[in-house]
Design a protein around this motif. Structure first.
Motif, short mmCIF file in Angstrom:
data_model
loop_
_atom_site.label_atom_id
_atom_site.label_comp_id
_atom_site.label_asym_id
_atom_site.label_seq_id
_atom_site.Cartn_x
_atom_site.Cartn_y
_atom_site.Cartn_z
N ASN A 40 -43.72 -95.07 51.74
CA ASN A 40 -43.75 -93.67 51.33
C ASN A 40 -43.48 -92.73 52.50
O ASN A 40 -42.76 -91.74 52.36
CB ASN A 40 -45.08 -93.32 50.65
CG ASN A 40 -45.19 -93.97 49.28
OD1 ASN A 40 -44.20 -94.30 48.65
ND2 ASN A 40 -46.42 -94.15 48.82
N LEU A 43 -39.77 -92.92 53.23
CA LEU A 43 -38.99 -92.17 52.23
C LEU A 43 -39.11 -90.67 52.47
O LEU A 43 -38.13 -89.94 52.32
CB LEU A 43 -39.43 -92.55 50.82
CG LEU A 43 -39.05 -93.97 50.39
CD1 LEU A 43 -39.73 -94.33 49.07
CD2 LEU A 43 -37.55 -94.15 50.29
N ALA A 44 -40.31 -90.21 52.85
CA ALA A 44 -40.50 -88.78 53.14
C ALA A 44 -39.63 -88.37 54.33
O ALA A 44 -39.03 -87.29 54.33
CB ALA A 44 -41.97 -88.49 53.40
N LEU A 46 -36.83 -89.75 55.21
CA LEU A 46 -35.43 -89.74 54.74
C LEU A 46 -35.09 -88.46 53.99
O LEU A 46 -33.94 -88.03 53.98
CB LEU A 46 -35.16 -90.95 53.84
CG LEU A 46 -34.97 -92.28 54.54
CD1 LEU A 46 -34.85 -93.40 53.51
CD2 LEU A 46 -33.76 -92.25 55.45
N GLU A 47 -36.09 -87.85 53.38
CA GLU A 47 -35.86 -86.60 52.64
C GLU A 47 -35.72 -85.40 53.57
O GLU A 47 -35.11 -84.41 53.20
CB GLU A 47 -36.99 -86.35 51.64
CG GLU A 47 -37.01 -87.33 50.48
CD GLU A 47 -35.70 -87.36 49.70
OE1 GLU A 47 -35.13 -86.28 49.44
OE2 GLU A 47 -35.24 -88.47 49.37
N THR A 48 -36.31 -85.50 54.76
CA THR A 48 -36.35 -84.34 55.65
C THR A 48 -35.54 -84.49 56.93
O THR A 48 -35.32 -83.51 57.63
CB THR A 48 -37.81 -84.00 56.04
OG1 THR A 48 -38.38 -85.12 56.71
CG2 THR A 48 -38.64 -83.67 54.80
N ARG A 49 -35.13 -85.70 57.26
CA ARG A 49 -34.42 -85.95 58.51
C ARG A 49 -33.14 -86.72 58.24
O ARG A 49 -33.09 -87.59 57.37
CB ARG A 49 -35.30 -86.79 59.45
CG ARG A 49 -36.68 -86.22 59.74
CD ARG A 49 -36.66 -85.09 60.77
NE ARG A 49 -36.13 -85.46 62.05
CZ ARG A 49 -36.83 -86.01 63.04
NH1 ARG A 49 -38.10 -86.30 62.87
NH2 ARG A 49 -36.25 -86.28 64.18
N ASN A 50 -32.11 -86.42 58.99
CA ASN A 50 -30.89 -87.21 58.94
C ASN A 50 -31.07 -88.41 59.86
O ASN A 50 -31.56 -88.26 60.97
CB ASN A 50 -29.69 -86.39 59.41
CG ASN A 50 -29.32 -85.31 58.44
OD1 ASN A 50 -29.45 -85.48 57.23
ND2 ASN A 50 -28.87 -84.18 58.95
N GLU A 71 -32.99 -98.03 49.03
CA GLU A 71 -32.70 -96.61 49.22
C GLU A 71 -31.75 -96.40 50.38
O GLU A 71 -30.82 -95.58 50.30
CB GLU A 71 -34.00 -95.82 49.43
CG GLU A 71 -33.81 -94.33 49.59
CD GLU A 71 -33.16 -93.63 48.40
OE1 GLU A 71 -32.63 -92.53 48.60
OE2 GLU A 71 -33.16 -94.18 47.27
N ARG A 75 -27.93 -94.80 50.22
CA ARG A 75 -27.50 -93.71 51.09
C ARG A 75 -26.45 -94.15 52.11
O ARG A 75 -26.01 -93.35 52.93
CB ARG A 75 -28.70 -93.11 51.83
CG ARG A 75 -29.68 -92.41 50.92
CD ARG A 75 -30.91 -91.99 51.70
NE ARG A 75 -31.91 -91.41 50.83
CZ ARG A 75 -32.44 -90.22 50.99
NH1 ARG A 75 -32.06 -89.45 52.00
NH2 ARG A 75 -33.35 -89.79 50.15
#
Length: 121
Positions: A40, A43-44, A46-50, A71, A75
């Motif tokens: 988790n 995944l968090a 991955l949502e906020t950082r490249n 995931e 991507r």
């Protein structure tokens, strides 16, 4: 013109190993993202950082890296496993995945990252 520093997501649930990976990645000239201790948290991030690539511990407490690997594949982010499991003990889906065996050395991680990034450039 210099290319931007590659960002490497670190996913490792053992704090000491995570610190070692962070140091190795940083000293190799990459920018560590994380470390994340579980799926988790990864995944968090991955949502906020490249990120350009990831190093995954296969076993994260009671969970595996399977969903996270899915995931990353979705991507199109290359990844490698850092695991104490023998390759034959890993599920079939990891048969061609790059693996750094624990305990690993600095040179092992550097070489595996270079191969992973070259293969995906």
């Amino acid at each position: 013109m210099d290319s931007p520093v590659k960002r490497i997501l670190l996913v490792e649930d053992e704090p000491l190993i995570a610190m070692v990976l962070e140091t190795i990645v940083s000293e190799a000239g990459y920018s560590p993202v994380g470390p994340a201790a579980d799926r988790n948290a990864a995944l968090a991030l991955l949502e906020t950082r490249n990120v350009d690539a990831a190093i995954l511990d296969y076993r994260l407490g009671e969970e595996s890296a399977d969903l996270l690997a899915d995931e990353l594949d979705r991507r199109r982010i290359p990844w490698l496993l850092a695991t104490g499991f023998d390759r034959q003990a890993l599920p079939e889906r990891y048969s061609s995945a790059p693996v750094v065996a624990k305990p690993f050395g600095e040179d092992d991680v550097r070489a595996a990252l270079e191969r992973l990034l070259l293969r995906n450039d």
